[in-house]
Motif scaffolding. Structure first.
Motif, PDB file in Angstrom:
ATOM      1  N   ASP A  65       0.822  -1.205   0.000  1.00 57.55           N
ATOM      2  CA  ASP A  65       0.000   0.000   0.000  1.00 57.55           C
ATOM      3  C   ASP A  65       0.859   1.259   0.000  1.00 57.55           C
ATOM      4  N   VAL A  66       2.022   1.208   0.625  1.00 58.35           N
ATOM      5  CA  VAL A  66       2.934   2.356   0.625  1.00 58.35           C
ATOM      6  C   VAL A  66       3.563   2.523  -0.766  1.00 58.35           C
ATOM      7  N   VAL A  67       3.971   1.432  -1.388  1.00 64.89           N
ATOM      8  CA  VAL A  67       4.506   1.512  -2.749  1.00 64.89           C
ATOM      9  C   VAL A  67       3.453   2.126  -3.676  1.00 64.89           C
ATOM     10  N   GLU A  68       2.213   1.695  -3.537  1.00 62.07           N
ATOM     11  CA  GLU A  68       1.129   2.235  -4.355  1.00 62.07           C
ATOM     12  C   GLU A  68       0.914   3.719  -4.081  1.00 62.07           C
ATOM     13  N   ALA A  69       1.008   4.143  -2.827  1.00 60.15           N
ATOM     14  CA  ALA A  69       0.847   5.568  -2.493  1.00 60.15           C
ATOM     15  C   ALA A  69       1.963   6.398  -3.134  1.00 60.15           C
ATOM     16  N   PHE A  70       3.202   5.899  -3.093  1.00 57.59           N
ATOM     17  CA  PHE A  70       4.296   6.598  -3.762  1.00 57.59           C
ATOM     18  C   PHE A  70       4.068   6.622  -5.277  1.00 57.59           C
ATOM     19  N   ARG A  71       3.564   5.527  -5.849  1.00 53.35           N
ATOM     20  CA  ARG A  71       3.286   5.479  -7.287  1.00 53.35           C
ATOM     21  C   ARG A  71       2.237   6.519  -7.666  1.00 53.35           C
ATOM     22  N   GLN A  72       1.192   6.635  -6.855  1.00 47.46           N
ATOM     23  CA  GLN A  72       0.156   7.626  -7.123  1.00 47.46           C
ATOM     24  C   GLN A  72       0.734   9.040  -7.059  1.00 47.46           C
ATOM     25  N   ASN A  73       1.618   9.278  -6.101  1.00 47.49           N
ATOM     26  CA  ASN A  73       2.274  10.593  -6.028  1.00 47.49           C
ATOM     27  C   ASN A  73       3.051  10.874  -7.308  1.00 47.49           C
ATOM     28  N   MET A  74       3.833   9.892  -7.748  1.00 49.49           N
ATOM     29  CA  MET A  74       4.665  10.089  -8.939  1.00 49.49           C
ATOM     30  C   MET A  74       3.818  10.248 -10.202  1.00 49.49           C
ATOM     31  N   ALA A  75       2.635   9.643 -10.233  1.00 45.68           N
ATOM     32  CA  ALA A  75       1.764   9.730 -11.405  1.00 45.68           C
ATOM     33  C   ALA A  75       1.049  11.077 -11.486  1.00 45.68           C
ATOM     34  N   ASP A  76       0.972  11.799 -10.383  1.00 46.68           N
ATOM     35  CA  ASP A  76       0.295  13.089 -10.346  1.00 46.68           C
ATOM     36  C   ASP A  76       1.102  14.101 -11.170  1.00 46.68           C
ATOM     37  N   PRO A  77       0.480  14.768 -12.148  1.00 50.34           N
ATOM     38  CA  PRO A  77       1.206  15.745 -12.964  1.00 50.34           C
ATOM     39  C   PRO A  77       1.887  16.844 -12.131  1.00 50.34           C
ATOM     40  N   LEU A  78       1.360  17.128 -10.959  1.00 48.78           N
ATOM     41  CA  LEU A  78       1.970  18.119 -10.080  1.00 48.78           C
ATOM     42  C   LEU A  78       3.396  17.710  -9.700  1.00 48.78           C
ATOM     43  N   TYR A  79       3.699  16.414  -9.764  1.00 52.38           N
ATOM     44  CA  TYR A  79       5.009  15.923  -9.348  1.00 52.38           C
ATOM     45  C   TYR A  79       5.900  15.551 -10.524  1.00 52.38           C
ATOM     46  N   ALA A  80       5.515  15.982 -11.726  1.00 56.09           N
ATOM     47  CA  ALA A  80       6.357  15.722 -12.892  1.00 56.09           C
ATOM     48  C   ALA A  80       7.635  16.554 -12.762  1.00 56.09           C
ATOM     49  N   ARG A  81       8.760  15.934 -12.945  1.00 57.38           N
ATOM     50  CA  ARG A  81      10.056  16.596 -12.934  1.00 57.38           C
ATOM     51  C   ARG A  81      10.732  16.311 -14.271  1.00 57.38           C
ATOM     52  N   ARG A  82      11.596  17.225 -14.681  1.00 58.73           N
ATOM     53  CA  ARG A  82      12.296  17.031 -15.946  1.00 58.73           C
ATOM     54  C   ARG A  82      13.119  15.754 -15.908  1.00 58.73           C
ATOM     55  N   ARG A  83      13.793  15.526 -14.807  1.00 54.49           N
ATOM     56  CA  ARG A  83      14.594  14.317 -14.623  1.00 54.49           C
ATOM     57  C   ARG A  83      14.554  13.925 -13.147  1.00 54.49           C
ATOM     58  N   VAL A  84      14.535  12.613 -12.920  1.00 55.62           N
ATOM     59  CA  VAL A  84      14.599  12.073 -11.564  1.00 55.62           C
ATOM     60  C   VAL A  84      15.672  10.989 -11.555  1.00 55.62           C
TER      61      VAL A  84
END
Length: 127
Positions: A65-84
């Motif tokens: 469930d924590v991995v999924e929560a982090f995945r949802q964060n990363m999928a949010d366009p607000l968290y798009a970064r040029r490079r990670v």
């Protein structure tokens, strides 16, 4: 080991320098999301032009469930970064990180030096 994270800003490089460690709960993921949002706003500009170095080498294996929560964060366009760039060590942690990152422009490294070289190579090439 309980969850621990820190976020440092490097304005000259438009960089969010993040370190995550320990074992996260869903509440910890929410605290992290709030902190990274505030840090991104403080760094300023378009979040899509920011870069992120995320050292997760001290993270423990996380619950699904924590991995999924982090995945949802990363999928949010607000968290798009040029490079990670992610600094990882354990094979299972690497697998969980790949799932959490999803389809984002992100690469994984076993050393901070290699991660920084990749992150900043784009800047050198443009100069």
């Amino acid at each position: 080991m309980s969850a621990d994270f820190s976020i440092r800003l490097n304005r000259d490089r438009n960089l969010l320098d993040v370190r995550l460690g320990g074992f996260f709960t869903l509440d910890d993921v929410a605290r992290y999301r709030s902190a990274i949002t505030a840090a991104s706003r403080e760094l300023g500009g378009d979040p899509g032009q920011q870069i992120m170095l995320c050292d997760i080498s001290d993270m423990r294996i996380q619950s699904q469930d924590v991995v999924e929560a982090f995945r949802q964060n990363m999928a949010d366009p607000l968290y798009a970064r040029r490079r990670v760039a992610l600094v990882v060590t354990a094979t299972l942690a690497r697998t969980q990180a790949q799932r959490a990152v999803g389809r984002r422009e992100a690469r994984m490294f076993t050393s901070r030096v290699d991660a920084e070289a990749w992150l900043f190579s784009e800047v050198k090439a443009a100069a």
